[in-house]
Design a protein around this motif. Structure first.
Motif, short mmCIF file in Angstrom:
data_model
loop_
_atom_site.label_atom_id
_atom_site.label_comp_id
_atom_site.label_asym_id
_atom_site.label_seq_id
_atom_site.Cartn_x
_atom_site.Cartn_y
_atom_site.Cartn_z
N ALA A 1 0.83 -1.20 0.00
CA ALA A 1 0.00 0.00 0.00
C ALA A 1 0.87 1.25 0.00
O ALA A 1 0.57 2.22 -0.70
CB ALA A 1 -0.94 -0.01 1.21
N MET B 1 0.55 3.99 -2.89
CA MET B 1 0.02 5.31 -2.55
C MET B 1 1.09 6.40 -2.61
O MET B 1 0.77 7.58 -2.70
CB MET B 1 -0.62 5.27 -1.16
CG MET B 1 -1.79 4.29 -1.07
SD MET B 1 -2.39 4.01 0.61
CE MET B 1 -3.29 5.52 0.92
N ASP C 1 -5.05 6.19 6.47
CA ASP C 1 -5.09 6.04 5.01
C ASP C 1 -4.33 4.79 4.58
O ASP C 1 -4.78 4.01 3.73
CB ASP C 1 -4.46 7.25 4.33
CG ASP C 1 -5.15 8.56 4.69
OD1 ASP C 1 -6.31 8.51 5.14
OD2 ASP C 1 -4.53 9.62 4.52
N GLY D 1 -5.61 1.50 2.78
CA GLY D 1 -4.99 1.08 1.52
C GLY D 1 -4.62 -0.39 1.54
O GLY D 1 -4.80 -1.10 0.54
N LEU E 1 -5.69 2.27 -6.61
CA LEU E 1 -5.43 2.81 -5.28
C LEU E 1 -4.56 4.06 -5.37
O LEU E 1 -4.80 5.04 -4.67
CB LEU E 1 -4.74 1.75 -4.42
CG LEU E 1 -4.33 2.18 -3.01
CD1 LEU E 1 -5.54 2.65 -2.20
CD2 LEU E 1 -3.61 1.04 -2.30
N ASN E 2 -3.58 4.04 -6.24
CA ASN E 2 -2.72 5.20 -6.42
C ASN E 2 -3.51 6.41 -6.90
O ASN E 2 -3.35 7.52 -6.39
CB ASN E 2 -1.62 4.87 -7.43
CG ASN E 2 -0.71 6.06 -7.71
OD1 ASN E 2 -1.04 6.93 -8.51
ND2 ASN E 2 0.44 6.08 -7.08
N ALA F 1 -5.82 7.70 -4.03
CA ALA F 1 -5.04 8.34 -2.97
C ALA F 1 -4.57 9.71 -3.40
O ALA F 1 -4.47 10.64 -2.58
CB ALA F 1 -3.85 7.46 -2.60
N ARG G 1 -9.87 10.91 2.46
CA ARG G 1 -9.12 9.84 1.80
C ARG G 1 -9.40 8.46 2.39
O ARG G 1 -9.66 7.50 1.66
CB ARG G 1 -7.62 10.15 1.84
CG ARG G 1 -6.78 9.18 1.01
CD ARG G 1 -5.32 9.56 1.04
NE ARG G 1 -5.09 10.84 0.39
CZ ARG G 1 -4.34 11.81 0.89
NH1 ARG G 1 -3.78 11.66 2.08
NH2 ARG G 1 -4.17 12.93 0.23
N ILE H 1 -11.26 5.39 0.33
CA ILE H 1 -10.61 4.10 0.09
C ILE H 1 -11.44 2.97 0.69
O ILE H 1 -11.58 1.89 0.11
CB ILE H 1 -9.18 4.10 0.66
CG1 ILE H 1 -8.32 5.13 -0.07
CG2 ILE H 1 -8.55 2.72 0.52
CD1 ILE H 1 -6.94 5.32 0.53
N SER I 1 -13.10 -0.17 -1.35
CA SER I 1 -12.92 -1.58 -0.96
C SER I 1 -14.26 -2.30 -0.86
O SER I 1 -14.40 -3.45 -1.28
CB SER I 1 -12.18 -1.66 0.37
OG SER I 1 -10.91 -1.06 0.29
#
Length: 214
Positions: free
Chosen positions: A77, A81, A90, A94, A107-108, A111, A119, A123, A127
């Protein structure tokens, strides 16, 4: 002393080549904590895992395995990120996202685009959608659209998505002033799953609610 020396020498000769003592659970946990510190991953995110496992009476060997697995996810993660002032909450979310099946690229993107106060929640919602079967890219598009409407829309997104999948509207929505003729209206009363944090909630601290993987 001579017989003792000969016995020790004999045992050493009979031992398999390259055999070394395997580290115990405590040593494995401490090694994971050291690696986390070296990677600038908050050690508290692992300590909470240990504390939860011990509170549940889980064997130390299984706790050690869960901690090692969690560190691997946190490291992935962190890489996905990037170093953009990611808070511990965060990073924890992640790691959950990657375990849920979110791709590192998505994810990048999230973020980078999600406002810092939202944030972790964004996320977490991502998910939830991916766990429910949506592709990462599709879930990202829905999360971004919800973010543009504000924190409330983001929090309501998992409930709305679940209602859409089941083909049912929240009964409260049909009674709301926003309902259109025929009972089809915006499910404004649909709440998010308990795992979705409120805006700014949990920032700067570890993930105390996560389940220890066994």
């Amino acid at each position: 002393m001579k017989p003792v020396f000969l016995a020790t020498l004999l045992l050493a000769l009979l031992a398999p080549a390259g055999a070394v003592a395997q580290p115990g659970p405590e040593q494995r946990i401490e090694a994971a904590r050291r690696r986390a510190a070296e990677m600038q991953i908050p050690v508290a995110l692992l300590d909470s895992k240990v504390a939860e496992g011990r509170a549940k009476g889980i064997p130390e060997a299984r706790i050690a395995g869960a901690v090692e697995h969690r560190l691997e996810l946190l490291a992935r993660a962190r890489q996905a990120m990037g170093a953009r002032g990611v808070a511990p909450a965060d990073l924890s979310m992640g790691a959950d996202a990657l375990e849920a099946g979110v791709t590192p690229a998505v994810l990048n993107t999230l973020a980078a685009q999600a406002p810092a106060p939202q944030r972790a929640m964004a996320i977490a919602v991502l998910s939830q959608l991916v766990r429910a079967g949506e592709a990462s890219e599709q879930a990202l598009a829905r999360v971004r659209a919800a973010m543009s409407r504000g924190p409330d829309a983001l929090r309501e997104l998992p409930g709305e998505a679940a209602a859409a999948r089941s083909g049912q509207q929240d009964p409260a929505a049909s009674r709301s002033p926003n309902a259109t003729p025929g009972g089809r209206g915006k499910p404004s009363d649909a709440g998010p799953p308990a795992s979705v944090p409120a805006p700014g909630e949990g920032r700067g601290r570890g993930r105390s609610r996560e389940n220890t993987k066994t």
